[in-house]
Design an enzyme around this catalytic site. Structure first.
Site, PDB file in Angstrom:
ATOM      1  N   ARG A 106     -34.989  10.411  -1.728  1.00  0.00           N
ATOM      2  CA  ARG A 106     -34.991  11.562  -0.803  1.00  0.00           C
ATOM      3  C   ARG A 106     -35.819  12.732  -1.350  1.00  0.00           C
ATOM      4  O   ARG A 106     -36.445  13.462  -0.579  1.00  0.00           O
ATOM      5  CB  ARG A 106     -33.536  11.977  -0.513  1.00  0.00           C
ATOM      6  CG  ARG A 106     -33.379  13.098   0.510  1.00  0.00           C
ATOM      7  CD  ARG A 106     -31.925  13.217   0.944  1.00  0.00           C
ATOM      8  NE  ARG A 106     -31.591  14.508   1.503  1.00  0.00           N
ATOM      9  CZ  ARG A 106     -31.508  14.789   2.821  1.00  0.00           C
ATOM     10  NH1 ARG A 106     -31.731  13.845   3.710  1.00  0.00           N
ATOM     11  NH2 ARG A 106     -31.180  15.992   3.233  1.00  0.00           N
TER      12      ARG A 106
ATOM     13  N   ILE B 141     -35.075  18.543   7.556  1.00  0.00           N
ATOM     14  CA  ILE B 141     -34.692  17.154   7.297  1.00  0.00           C
ATOM     15  C   ILE B 141     -33.156  17.154   7.359  1.00  0.00           C
ATOM     16  O   ILE B 141     -32.515  18.005   6.756  1.00  0.00           O
ATOM     17  CB  ILE B 141     -35.278  16.661   5.947  1.00  0.00           C
ATOM     18  CG1 ILE B 141     -34.737  15.309   5.504  1.00  0.00           C
ATOM     19  CG2 ILE B 141     -35.103  17.623   4.832  1.00  0.00           C
ATOM     20  CD1 ILE B 141     -35.500  14.747   4.285  1.00  0.00           C
ATOM     21  N   SER B 142     -32.597  16.267   8.131  1.00  0.00           N
ATOM     22  CA  SER B 142     -31.145  16.283   8.366  1.00  0.00           C
ATOM     23  C   SER B 142     -30.354  16.056   7.089  1.00  0.00           C
ATOM     24  O   SER B 142     -30.836  15.436   6.137  1.00  0.00           O
ATOM     25  CB  SER B 142     -30.745  15.199   9.371  1.00  0.00           C
ATOM     26  OG  SER B 142     -31.408  15.369  10.595  1.00  0.00           O
ATOM     27  N   GLN B 143     -29.124  16.542   7.129  1.00  0.00           N
ATOM     28  CA  GLN B 143     -28.137  16.310   6.066  1.00  0.00           C
ATOM     29  C   GLN B 143     -28.016  14.793   5.828  1.00  0.00           C
ATOM     30  O   GLN B 143     -28.026  14.017   6.794  1.00  0.00           O
ATOM     31  CB  GLN B 143     -26.826  16.884   6.599  1.00  0.00           C
ATOM     32  CG  GLN B 143     -25.627  16.759   5.736  1.00  0.00           C
ATOM     33  CD  GLN B 143     -24.383  17.230   6.523  1.00  0.00           C
ATOM     34  OE1 GLN B 143     -24.469  17.577   7.710  1.00  0.00           O
ATOM     35  NE2 GLN B 143     -23.261  17.227   5.859  1.00  0.00           N
TER      36      GLN B 143
END
Ligand code: SAH
Length: 202
Positions: free
Chosen positions: A25, A51-53
């Site tokens: 990530r 960017i999503s959790q």
């Protein structure tokens, strides 16, 4: 991240957990944010996008019930992180990003990381990717005000779509839409916030 954010909640699908373990990530976030890459919240990736959790990425992936022979459409490439997660699990991923600079960066990043089963294009994902469909699964990672009709038309029979829908800038509902022999069933599964799905002309 895997233990505290995913297993401690309700992420159980082995393929999803495996992909979340493998994909680096930190490679998908700007250098100055790398220290926070695995934290339990969304991150800014520049150009006003996020960017999503990790949990939301895993949740939306798990609910699609992906198989290794699936062909998947993503709308909202952003950093390319969600596409990489999908790319670890399925045969092929088609992902569309409306901001050209983000599409360009994500495409290069994914190819440097060796994801040769992920196809990135710049364009309006509201329209889907008709010549590559229909798809076994569709994931929309920007908040829509309604379910785009072209995406319903590109969802295979037996296919699953996950999409955040609700008022502009408000809390939206993640909708799980299934195509059962041409009949669409919709289920609200979670309240979420997402950056808006925009169109080329606004
Ligand atoms: N999935 C991404 C995060 C998405 S953020 C990741 O893993 O990093 C939402 C993205 O959707 C933004 O990059 C935004 O530019 C893009 N977007 C918004 N409207 C769009 C549209 N109509 N078509 C394609 N992409 C769109």
């Amino acid at each position: 991240m895997i233990e505290n954010q995913l297993l401690a909640r309700d992420i159980r699908d082995p393929a999803t957990l495996n992909a979340m373990r493998i994909v680096p990530r930190h490679e998908f976030v700007p250098t100055k944010m790398q220290a926070y890459a695995y934290a339990d919240h969304p991150l800014s990736i520049g150009m006003g996008q996020t960017i999503s959790q990790p949990y939301i990425v895993a949740y939306m992936t798990q609910i699609l019930e992906l198989k290794n022979y699936h062909r998947v459409l993503e709308v909202g490439t952003g950093s390319g992180y969600q596409a990489a997660i999908l790319g670890e699990i399925v045969d092929s991923v088609y992902t569309i990003e409306i901001v050209e600079a983000l599409a360009f960066t994500a495409k290069n990043r994914l190819s440097e990381l060796g994801y040769d089963n992920i196809n990135v294009k710049s364009g309006d994902g509201y329209l889907g990717w008709p010549d590559k469909g229909p798809f076994d699964a569709i994931i929309v990672t920007a908040g829509a005000e309604e379910v785009p009709q072209p995406l319903l038309e590109q969802l295979k029979e037996g296919g699953r779509m996950i999409i955040p829908v609700g008022p502009h800038n408000g809390v939206r509902q993640l909708l799980l839409i299934t195509n059962k022999s041409g009949k669409f069933r919709t289920k609200e599964v979670m309240a979420v916030r997402f950056v808006p799905l925009t169109r080329k002309n606004n």
